[in-house]
Design a protein around this motif. Structure first.
Motif, PDB file in Angstrom:
ATOM      1  N   ASP A  69       1.222  -1.049   0.181  1.00  0.00           N
ATOM      2  CA  ASP A  69       0.116   0.029   0.206  1.00  0.00           C
ATOM      3  C   ASP A  69       0.977   0.775   0.125  1.00  0.00           C
ATOM      4  OD1 ASP A  69      -2.343  -1.372  -0.117  1.00  0.00           O
ATOM      5  OD2 ASP A  69      -2.683  -1.364   2.498  1.00  0.00           O
ATOM      6  N   LYS A  70       2.258   1.598   0.822  1.00  0.00           N
ATOM      7  CA  LYS A  70       2.635   2.716   0.749  1.00  0.00           C
ATOM      8  C   LYS A  70       3.644   3.055  -0.342  1.00  0.00           C
ATOM      9  CE  LYS A  70       3.473   2.269   5.404  1.00  0.00           C
ATOM     10  NZ  LYS A  70       4.215   2.201   6.815  1.00  0.00           N
ATOM     11  N   ASN A 130       2.641   1.765  -3.290  1.00  0.00           N
ATOM     12  CA  ASN A 130       1.585   1.753  -4.678  1.00  0.00           C
ATOM     13  C   ASN A 130       1.348   3.518  -4.545  1.00  0.00           C
ATOM     14  OD1 ASN A 130       1.690  -0.356  -6.014  1.00  0.00           O
ATOM     15  ND2 ASN A 130       0.184  -1.320  -4.956  1.00  0.00           N
ATOM     16  N   ALA A 131       1.156   4.195  -2.854  1.00  0.00           N
ATOM     17  CA  ALA A 131       0.538   5.354  -3.420  1.00  0.00           C
ATOM     18  C   ALA A 131       2.163   6.511  -3.291  1.00  0.00           C
ATOM     19  CB  ALA A 131       0.648   5.633  -1.305  1.00  0.00           C
ATOM     20  N   GLY A 132       3.219   5.576  -3.287  1.00  0.00           N
ATOM     21  CA  GLY A 132       4.300   6.613  -3.899  1.00  0.00           C
ATOM     22  C   GLY A 132       4.740   7.014  -2.427  1.00  0.00           C
ATOM     23  N   HIS A 133       4.739   6.439  -1.252  1.00  0.00           N
ATOM     24  CA  HIS A 133       5.495   6.506  -0.413  1.00  0.00           C
ATOM     25  C   HIS A 133       6.524   6.046  -0.022  1.00  0.00           C
ATOM     26  CE1 HIS A 133       1.929   8.950   1.047  1.00  0.00           C
ATOM     27  NE2 HIS A 133       1.219   7.115   1.207  1.00  0.00           N
TER      28      HIS A 133
END
Length: 242
Positions: A53-54, A56-59
């Motif tokens: 999730d992190k 793919n969110a660009g974090h």
């Protein structure tokens, strides 16, 4: 998820080296595998999925490097002096090849050094020795003195000791560290350590924590139940602390 495979000949290691990149943006994570792990280990262990999730969110963007521990610390066919010299070549590869590659792919201001088991040693040693390049350290289930013989883990240098080993043993060189410039960078770094309460290197982690505190270096030292030394736990750790 953006996934990239890269391979090139390293003039510092005199061999081809491989790595995997996961993600497209965010804080750069330099990820060191465990003793027997390869550049694809964190995918197989589910660590990449735990951070999906992190990522793919660009974090976060992971740069998972390969290991040459079998040629260095576990290269028992060669003299211990040559083992540590091979490790130093690996460090030069990381500093002069991998990190510039990371910077060329991603200009984010934050770089995280991450590792599990022996990878935690690599992550911590790199961050302690070159704190100007890192904003965060995540070291899980690590040992920070390879000279120790504990449980079934033996002294990786067979009792041999020299200046190179000293300067690559965090619990040896950190107590003597008095460079204010380096200490200032270390004190600005976010450091997270996790160790199992039954891990044979719990005492070594306590020793490291004491040294860091004595130098005014803030850090978190989390103790988990049991040994907490396998993929099941590391997946949970990265989700909580990276």
């Amino acid at each position: 998820m953006n996934t990239e495979y890269h391979r090139w000949y390293s003039p510092r290691l005199y061999r081809d080296m491989e790595l995997l990149v996961y993600g497209h943006a965010g804080a750069k994570v330099l990820a060191f595998p465990t003793r027997d792990g390869r550049f694809n280990e964190y995918q197989h262990l589910g660590v990449v999925h735990a951070l999906e999730d992190k990522i793919n969110a660009g974090h976060l963007q992971l740069f998972c490097v390969d290991s040459i521990d079998k040629e260095s610390f576990y290269g028992h066919w060669q003299h211990p002096a040559d083992r540590i010299k091979r490790h130093i070549q690996f460090e030069e590869y990381i500093l002069n090849e991998v990190m510039p590659f990371m910077a060329s792919k991603n200009s984010h201001a934050c770089t995280i050094s991450l590792g599990c088991s022996l990878g935690a040693y690599h992550a911590a040693n790199m961050a302690f020795r070159y704190p100007q390049y890192f904003q965060k350290l995540c070291a899980f289930s690590g040992r920070y003195d390879l000279n120790l013989s504990v449980d079934h883990f033996h002294n990786l240098f067979d009792g041999y000791y020299d200046e190179d080993i000293y300067f690559h043993t965090p619990t040896h060189y950190l107590p003597q560290l008095d460079c204010q410039w380096r200490l200032a960078h270390l004190r600005q770094m976010d450091m997270v350590f996790v160790i199992g309460k039954q891990d044979p290197f719990l005492g070594n982690n306590h020793h490291l924590s004491h040294i860091l505190s004595s130098k005014g270096i803030n850090h978190a030292m989390h103790e988990w139940d049991g040994r907490a030394h396998k993929g099941f736990y590391w997946r949970k750790m990265v989700g909580l602390y990276v």
